[in-house]
Design an enzyme around this catalytic site. Sequence first.
Site, PDB file in Angstrom:
ATOM      1  N   THR A 156       0.818  -1.209   0.000  1.00 31.47           N
ATOM      2  CA  THR A 156       0.000   0.000   0.000  1.00 31.47           C
ATOM      3  C   THR A 156       0.855   1.263   0.000  1.00 31.47           C
ATOM      4  O   THR A 156       1.912   1.304   0.628  1.00 31.47           O
ATOM      5  CB  THR A 156      -0.888  -0.002   1.264  1.00 31.47           C
ATOM      6  OG1 THR A 156      -1.640  -1.213   1.271  1.00 31.47           O
ATOM      7  CG2 THR A 156      -1.834   1.182   1.299  1.00 31.47           C
ATOM      8  N   GLY A 195       2.824  -2.861   8.279  1.00 32.34           N
ATOM      9  CA  GLY A 195       2.934  -3.544   9.569  1.00 32.34           C
ATOM     10  C   GLY A 195       4.357  -4.012   9.815  1.00 32.34           C
ATOM     11  O   GLY A 195       4.983  -4.612   8.938  1.00 32.34           O
ATOM     12  N   GLU A 429      -6.093  -6.362   3.819  1.00 30.04           N
ATOM     13  CA  GLU A 429      -6.094  -7.585   2.988  1.00 30.04           C
ATOM     14  C   GLU A 429      -7.233  -7.532   1.972  1.00 30.04           C
ATOM     15  O   GLU A 429      -7.845  -8.552   1.654  1.00 30.04           O
ATOM     16  CB  GLU A 429      -6.232  -8.847   3.850  1.00 30.04           C
ATOM     17  CG  GLU A 429      -5.234  -8.967   4.951  1.00 30.04           C
ATOM     18  CD  GLU A 429      -4.000  -9.770   4.586  1.00 30.04           C
ATOM     19  OE1 GLU A 429      -4.006 -10.417   3.538  1.00 30.04           O
ATOM     20  OE2 GLU A 429      -3.034  -9.705   5.359  1.00 30.04           O
TER      21      GLU A 429
HETATM   22  C1  LIG Z   1      -3.937  -1.309  10.584  1.00 24.07           C
HETATM   23  C2  LIG Z   1      -3.593  -1.479   9.146  1.00 24.07           C
HETATM   24  C3  LIG Z   1      -2.568  -2.321   8.774  1.00 24.07           C
HETATM   25  C4  LIG Z   1      -2.190  -2.436   7.438  1.00 24.07           C
HETATM   26  N1  LIG Z   1      -1.115  -3.223   7.096  1.00 24.07           N
HETATM   27  C5  LIG Z   1      -0.643  -3.184   5.827  1.00 24.07           C
HETATM   28  C6  LIG Z   1       0.582  -3.825   5.483  1.00 24.07           C
HETATM   29  O1  LIG Z   1       1.247  -4.452   6.328  1.00 24.07           O
HETATM   30  N2  LIG Z   1       1.016  -3.751   4.203  1.00 24.07           N
HETATM   31  C7  LIG Z   1       0.311  -3.093   3.241  1.00 24.07           C
HETATM   32  O2  LIG Z   1       0.754  -3.069   2.094  1.00 24.07           O
HETATM   33  N3  LIG Z   1      -0.850  -2.477   3.532  1.00 24.07           N
HETATM   34  C8  LIG Z   1      -1.346  -2.486   4.799  1.00 24.07           C
HETATM   35  N4  LIG Z   1      -2.514  -1.839   5.119  1.00 24.07           N
HETATM   36  C9  LIG Z   1      -3.201  -1.083   4.087  1.00 24.07           C
HETATM   37  C10 LIG Z   1      -4.534  -1.662   3.692  1.00 24.07           C
HETATM   38  O3  LIG Z   1      -4.367  -2.803   2.927  1.00 24.07           O
HETATM   39  C11 LIG Z   1      -5.300  -0.554   2.976  1.00 24.07           C
HETATM   40  O4  LIG Z   1      -5.683   0.373   3.972  1.00 24.07           O
HETATM   41  C12 LIG Z   1      -6.507  -1.065   2.233  1.00 24.07           C
HETATM   42  O5  LIG Z   1      -6.107  -1.768   1.091  1.00 24.07           O
HETATM   43  C13 LIG Z   1      -7.441   0.074   1.816  1.00 24.07           C
HETATM   44  O6  LIG Z   1      -6.749   1.084   1.162  1.00 24.07           O
HETATM   45  P1  LIG Z   1      -6.972   2.614   1.614  1.00 24.07           P
HETATM   46  O7  LIG Z   1      -6.788   2.693   3.074  1.00 24.07           O
HETATM   47  O8  LIG Z   1      -6.123   3.444   0.765  1.00 24.07           O
HETATM   48  O9  LIG Z   1      -8.494   2.901   1.322  1.00 24.07           O
HETATM   49  P2  LIG Z   1      -9.129   3.317  -0.079  1.00 24.07           P
HETATM   50  O10 LIG Z   1      -8.745   2.335  -1.129  1.00 24.07           O
HETATM   51  O11 LIG Z   1      -8.883   4.736  -0.345  1.00 24.07           O
HETATM   52  O12 LIG Z   1     -10.676   3.117   0.272  1.00 24.07           O
HETATM   53  C14 LIG Z   1     -11.420   4.101   1.000  1.00 24.07           C
HETATM   54  C15 LIG Z   1     -12.910   3.831   0.774  1.00 24.07           C
HETATM   55  O13 LIG Z   1     -13.190   3.925  -0.625  1.00 24.07           O
HETATM   56  C16 LIG Z   1     -13.863   2.770  -1.066  1.00 24.07           C
HETATM   57  N5  LIG Z   1     -13.400   2.366  -2.398  1.00 24.07           N
HETATM   58  C17 LIG Z   1     -12.121   2.336  -2.855  1.00 24.07           C
HETATM   59  N6  LIG Z   1     -12.093   1.857  -4.110  1.00 24.07           N
HETATM   60  C18 LIG Z   1     -13.365   1.550  -4.437  1.00 24.07           C
HETATM   61  C19 LIG Z   1     -13.991   0.987  -5.587  1.00 24.07           C
HETATM   62  N7  LIG Z   1     -13.303   0.595  -6.663  1.00 24.07           N
HETATM   63  N8  LIG Z   1     -15.322   0.800  -5.547  1.00 24.07           N
HETATM   64  C20 LIG Z   1     -16.048   1.169  -4.487  1.00 24.07           C
HETATM   65  N9  LIG Z   1     -15.520   1.696  -3.369  1.00 24.07           N
HETATM   66  C21 LIG Z   1     -14.197   1.877  -3.347  1.00 24.07           C
HETATM   67  C22 LIG Z   1     -13.502   1.662  -0.062  1.00 24.07           C
HETATM   68  O14 LIG Z   1     -14.569   0.723   0.032  1.00 24.07           O
HETATM   69  C23 LIG Z   1     -13.327   2.433   1.234  1.00 24.07           C
HETATM   70  O15 LIG Z   1     -14.550   2.520   1.896  1.00 24.07           O
HETATM   71  C24 LIG Z   1      -2.910  -1.729   6.453  1.00 24.07           C
HETATM   72  C25 LIG Z   1      -3.981  -0.910   6.827  1.00 24.07           C
HETATM   73  C26 LIG Z   1      -4.312  -0.757   8.142  1.00 24.07           C
HETATM   74  C27 LIG Z   1      -5.408   0.185   8.504  1.00 24.07           C
END
Ligand SMILES: Cc1cc2nc3c(=O)[nH]c(=O)nc-3n(C[C@H](O)[C@H](O)[C@H](O)COP(=O)(O)OP(=O)(O)OC[C@H]3O[C@@H](n4cnc5c(N)ncnc54)[C@H](O)[C@@H]3O)c2cc1C
Length: 629
Positions: A156, A195, A429
């Site tokens: 991410t 993480g 995930e």
């Molecule tokens: C505690 C924690 C640990 C994590 N650990 C890791 C890690 O170790 N390694 C890593 O790589 N990542 C990690 N992540 C990242 C995590 O995988 C991402 O937060 C997740 O993939 C969502 O991406 P975003 O936060 O950018 O949300 P966004 O993608 O911006 O989504 C925000 C909102 O928009 C909506 N949305 C987005 N795209 C669409 C679509 N196409 N259609 C409809 N709705 C949509 C989603 O449903 C959501 O409600 C972690 C996240 C957290 C919070």
Amino acid sequence: MSTDMASERLAVLSRQLCAGMASSPSTLTVPTSDMRLFLTHDNRELRDRVLDFLKDPIFRPDHYQSLLDFREQTLQRLKKVVGQKFFSVRDYVDNPRKFIASLESLMWADYSLAIKSGVHFTLCGGTIARLGTKYHHDKYLPSIDDLSTPGSYCMTELGHGSNVMGIETTAVYDKAAQCFIINTPNDEASKYWIGGTGQHGKVCVVFAQLTINGTWQGPHVFVVRIRDDSGAIMPGVRIQDQGPKMGLNGVDNGRVWFDNIRVPREDMLDAFSSVSPDGTYTSRINSVSARFGAVVSGLTTGRVLIAAGGVDGAKLALAVAIRYSVQRPQFGDKVIMEYVTQQNRLLPALAQTYAYHLAMGHLKSLMMDKKPADAKAIHILSSGLKAAATWSRVQVMQDCRECCGGMGFLAANKIGPMMNDMNVDVTFEGDNTVMMQQVTRALLDDGKTRLVPSTPTPGTLAAGGCGCAKTIAALLAYREATQLAQVADQMSQAAASAPGTAAAKAAARSQAFERNLDLVLEVGRANIERFCYENFVAETERAPAALKPSLELLANLYGIKCLQKGAAFYLGMGAMDRADVAALRTAAQAHYAMLCAGGLRSPAVALVDAFGIPDHLLQAPIAFDWRKI
Ligand SMILES: Cc1cc2nc3c(=O)[nH]c(=O)nc-3n(C[C@H](O)[C@H](O)[C@H](O)COP(=O)(O)OP(=O)(O)OC[C@H]3O[C@@H](n4cnc5c(N)ncnc54)[C@H](O)[C@@H]3O)c2cc1C
């Protein structure tokens, strides 16, 4: 047609459909240990060993410690687990059920421990095991197995979460130096939420857009050292600790930048694609998008673990809430479990948890068998169950918390802290909304949209169909097929009215899919509910005779609740009438009475005890004797 004639026709139909259905027992007995055996699909002895090991005092919760102490404690806990050698990271590929069973067993102790282990072993180690070859396995897996290089997973970015294909981190091959130059071109491309990087991580699998000789080849994965053996951050790597979070504070998340760091050519994971010393790129997968699919397919095991964690979290909350509810009197001698509102929150959730547990067992078996023909089913189930099980866990835990009144808010009673820690499972995930879209996309690809059954006859449920597995299955299948066809029709119409090229028509289909995302998600949910119900019925058939009555009742209650949730759809389509809706409610309440009969010795208590959560992990005082809190 007169009402009598209609009723008679429906009763006949119902009897035909229900041929072979077991009659309802008047009382229910649940042999707890047999049920537990039945529920433990695999690795029973291993699971028991891990659960027993978690008696060690280091795993006792400490709700008073600081953030940094909690992180340190989580690391020490992980070291203890690793020391036991319950499994190897190589099991990720060779024996996924053993791998999942070992990691899954940790979550009742502490979700931070489960996730820190998952990041290290599944996301980092599993990616190296799956996407790497012998060189990477020999170089990295031993130090993953003994935790001497704690691992992280850098996918991410600040600007790119759900859209992994859009990441901006670059990897450019330098032929002269025979290495890749990995760079973060701007702040939005910094790796975010990673993480294990905040404090402890030493090695990372990094996703970056690969360019060779000026040609873009899509996201590839590189193994990168981010800290040296002493824990000092490597030159060219910048890390910012992300600090306190809403929950899961035993895990040290961080933000990471790479400033043109040099990574040896051999450290690109090359199971699918490789770069020769002279900079020739070869891949067994031709298109960039298919290659990307292969690169992220490794996420399946992580998703299964998160889904399993969701089911296990619901089990723990239900065990606490049901055991408390059968003991806690309020307004005189009446225990709170006798209120139908309490039953309506806890018992359908119990049935649903059994349904999801059994569905997860099926999915794990498919993963173990590794048949190429099952690849699509694994993709659909891992995406859909991840979303369904974690979304439902949020609701189940909230309901359990409320069902325990103020006691549910006390950290010692475990539900509250777990709710906070687990809240992120709907997002990481694979965000659930995006996961459910994957389910529908895969169903559309299958072309299953042609198989829409005719509208079921309203009144069937009221005429006895509520207890009929085939009637319920037919209604669930009808909903899935109808809603899928609605999406497909919208997409076909958009393509038909789009002028010009195949590309324009594809774009119109894609836009129609997005315009109908609400319905797309409904299809995903309908698919998972239909699958879980059918699987529950099939599992019940193979169960030992002594377990069948309780499993049949739970499967039926699960099916009834799925139909109740979909009532607006069925009424709108003319597939149900008011009498059906009333019959569903009556049938559910009859099941509640059976499940609650006997108070402390009720089937509901035996069914949560059958989850096999040992007392030292259940912990919550109210699950034992609330007066002694
Ligand atoms: C505690 C924690 C640990 C994590 N650990 C890791 C890690 O170790 N390694 C890593 O790589 N990542 C990690 N992540 C990242 C995590 O995988 C991402 O937060 C997740 O993939 C969502 O991406 P975003 O936060 O950018 O949300 P966004 O993608 O911006 O989504 C925000 C909102 O928009 C909506 N949305 C987005 N795209 C669409 C679509 N196409 N259609 C409809 N709705 C949509 C989603 O449903 C959501 O409600 C972690 C996240 C957290 C919070």
